[in-house]
Enzyme design. Structure first.
Site, PDB file in Angstrom:
ATOM      1  CB  SER B 155      -1.112  -0.087   1.312  1.00 30.60           C
ATOM      2  OG  SER B 155      -1.935   0.946   1.024  1.00 30.60           O
ATOM      3  CG  ASP B 320      -6.566  -3.566  -3.387  1.00 30.65           C
ATOM      4  OD1 ASP B 320      -7.301  -2.672  -2.832  1.00 30.65           O
ATOM      5  OD2 ASP B 320      -5.086  -3.332  -3.092  1.00 30.65           O
ATOM      6  CG  HIS B 353      -5.554  -2.232   0.388  1.00 28.61           C
ATOM      7  ND1 HIS B 353      -4.914  -1.848  -0.661  1.00 28.61           N
ATOM      8  CD2 HIS B 353      -5.247  -1.311   1.260  1.00 28.61           C
ATOM      9  CE1 HIS B 353      -3.770  -1.101  -0.447  1.00 28.61           C
ATOM     10  NE2 HIS B 353      -4.069  -0.659   0.827  1.00 28.61           N
TER      11      HIS B 353
END
Lengths: 194, 417
Positions: B155, B320, B353
């Protein structure tokens, strides 16, 4: 590690230190060989998780993607050679992938199992879909949805504007010179895209 | 050190004070700041086995192992990093660092401003991903690490890893970038703005200077976390975890918690508000918004990634929707255009995610295989004409500056566990 004979033939058609794109690269053996033996650089495209892992272990640049969604990631004329090894027969959009190959590279190589092999004809004469070492699936459970003969492929290649320069036909890994369209188990074509 | 199987055991955070001011992207600078960090494993004699782990929004330097005070306090990536784990601390010297502006010990809005002696609060300068990377580079200097074997993150951590390849291309051999994006979308920024609005609208926010008022904008921070959390999970994951399950017998025709998902989100929000700092949340979401290496190249990511020399492993997850696979593919495409070495995997995991933090056999096997390769590399800095093999004999090597392929010796394959 010795390379499978059909991959060795493909490798012989690839220029040293050239850029190669291997579509459906499997475990990456061809690209690893081209890197180690010929100093080539390139990428493999592969959808299966286990093959992506195997290619990673060979330090091959592998990109996990579905060939059916095209080669948009690669710009025009990006590669010297693009390879589609024993994958054509499993593609839904057969014509599209050949045109995409022509877009991204000057030279292409395609290999596929020859559906015109005499065993297949015999099986059909006996009333059954063929099941052979090259096409080992039952008709209702096969990834091979677009099987073709040598002549079939040559016609499609012409339609897509591909200029075939070399053809090698193998039977169980050895070259065939006599009655190739009946005796070949695997056909390999090298073509120019311009 | 106490060793649990597969864990680095009890770890002790360390701090480093940097007296030289750091010039920030905004033009401001910050002087006399502290970075908190942890290390696991041993730095080898060649200093070639160091791996930097960059954290995302709400994490910290505490990446692996446990702190002495609470055995349940495992690091945020403890399933990835440790002895015998994908990033094996028997082979690698792993560094986790808390970023500037965070709230877990490094200098941030809660820290005293040397100019006033009171907490920085709203006066803490806005920092960017690039500023964090510059601060991390100073930490690397202090630790004697000239070139990382890998910089790795998920991320926002993945964005830092990318930024490393652009700001310090010669200081890392590999960039491992997971569930990241080359820039936030309008939708991503919109979610961040809702979160910030919740915080700034909390009556306890006091323009960011709530420390002096003895209050915390807990409500706003909890809402911010609830919003964020929704974007970390996939719709199908939420459906499977909670569905429309009720905590009550039937509808109560009111607004208290009735659905399980409400209960879960409120719990997550409240828990987060207990330990996270609201100003840090503003600051880090802003850093996310601002990250866009292509900005100075007319939006051309390919041009922006030209300086990168590292070998890349890029991983995305199919479910995601915060940073979907298409965003990772943009990075891959730009690298391919420059003939850079890149491996890209799209893991078909159901967890959205958050999948980058979870154990998934395919994901962890791939990371393990990739770090096997890194471990097998000869240990000289990039582009060196001569390298030392693992066995110690000196052998000529042909490595172009952009590439480290051609190495064949590898550790035997092993599973991730």
């Amino acid at each position: 590690m010795t390379l499978r004979s059909d991959l060795q033939q493909i490798a012989d058609w690839v220029a040293p230190r050239s850029a190669v794109l291997d579509l459906g690269c499997g475990d990456g053996a061809l690209l690893a060989h081209l890197r180690d033996a010929k100093g080539c650089h390139g990428y493999g495209v592969e959808i299966a998780d286990d093959n992506v892992l195997a290619a990673t272990r060979l330090r091959v640049n592998v990109i996990q993607a579905d060939l059916e969604s095209g080669l948009r990631m690669f710009s025009d004329d990006r590669f010297d050679t693009v390879v589609l090894s024993q994958t054509l027969q499993a593609m839904h959009r057969t014509e599209d992938i050949l045109r995409e190959m022509a877009r991204v590279a000057r030279q292409g190589v395609v290999s596929f199992p020859n559906f015109g092999h005499w065993r297949h004809a015999f099986a059909l004469l006996a009333g059954r879909m063929p099941v052979t070492p090259e096409i080992p699936y039952q008709w209702y459970d096969t990834p091979n949805i677009h099987l073709c003969t040598l002549k079939d492929f040559e016609i499609l290649a012409g339609k897509c504007g591909l200029r075939v320069t070399d053809r090698v036909v193998l039977a169980r890994g050895a070259p065939v010179h006599w009655l190739p369209s009946l005796r070949a188990t695997l056909a390999l074509y090298r073509f120019q895209t311009r | 050190m106490v060793q649990r199987p597969g864990s680095v055991g009890v770890v002790t955070p360390q701090t480093l004070l940097f007296s030289e001011p750091l010039r920030l992207t905004s033009g401001a600078s910050i002087g006399g700041y502290t970075l908190m960090y942890e290390t696991y494993g041993e730095l080898n004699a060649e200093r070639s086995n160091a791996v930097l782990i960059c954290h995302a929004l709400n994490a910290s330097h505490h990446v692996a192992g446990v702190h002495a005070e609470g055995a349940s306090n495992a690091g945020w990536w403890d399933n990835m990093i440790g002895p015998g784990k994908p990033v094996d601390t028997n082979r690698f010297f792993v560094v986790g660092v808390n970023n500037l502006g965070s709230c877990f010990g490094s200098t941030g809005p809660m820290s005293p401003d040397p100019a006033t002696g009171r907490p920085y609060g709203a006066r803490f300068p806005v920092v960017t991903v690039e500023d964090w990377v510059d601060a991390q580079a100073r930490l690397a200097d202090a630790l004697g690490i000239e070139c990382w074997a890998a910089v790795m993150g998920g991320s926002l951590g993945g964005m830092q890893a990318i930024s490393w390849t652009l700001r310090y291309p010669q200081r890392l051999r590999h960039c491992v970038c997971i569930a990241a994006t080359p820039k936030l979308s309008a939708q991503n920024i919109a979610f961040n703005e809702v979160a910030r609005t919740a915080i700034r609208g909390d009556p306890h926010f006091h323009g960011g200077d709530y420390y002096g008022h003895g209050v915390v904008p807990r409500r706003g921070l909890a809402v911010a976390r609830m919003i964020g959390h929704i974007t970390y999970l996939s719709g199908e994951d939420m459906a499977e975890k909670f569905g429309r399950l009720l905590r009550t017998q039937d509808y109560a025709f009111g607004y208290d918690v009735e659905f399980e998902v409400e209960s879960y989100l409120r719990y997550q929000g409240d828990k987060f508000a207990e330990y996270f700092d609201a100003n840090t949340y503003l600051l880090i979401t802003r850093a996310l918004d601002y990250f866009d290496p292509a900005k100075n190249f007319g939006g051309d990511l390919t041009a922006a990634l030209e300086p990168a020399r590292a070998r890349f492993l890029i991983v995305s997850f199919t479910t995601d929707w915060r940073f979907p696979p298409a965003r990772s593919r943009e990075i891959v495409e730009a690298l391919v255009a420059h003939d850079r070495d890149v491996t890209y995997a799209e893991i078909d995991a159901p967890h959205g995610h958050d999948a980058f933090l979870l154990e998934d056999a395919r994901y962890h096997r791939l990371i393990a295989a990739y770090f096997d390769l890194i471990h097998g590399e000869r240990s000289e800095p990039r582009g060196s004409p001569v390298a030392t093999s693992i066995a110690g004999e000196r052998i000529p090597q042909q490595v172009s500056p952009g590439r480290l392929d051609g190495f064949s010796e590898r550790e035997p394959a092993r599973s991730s566990e």
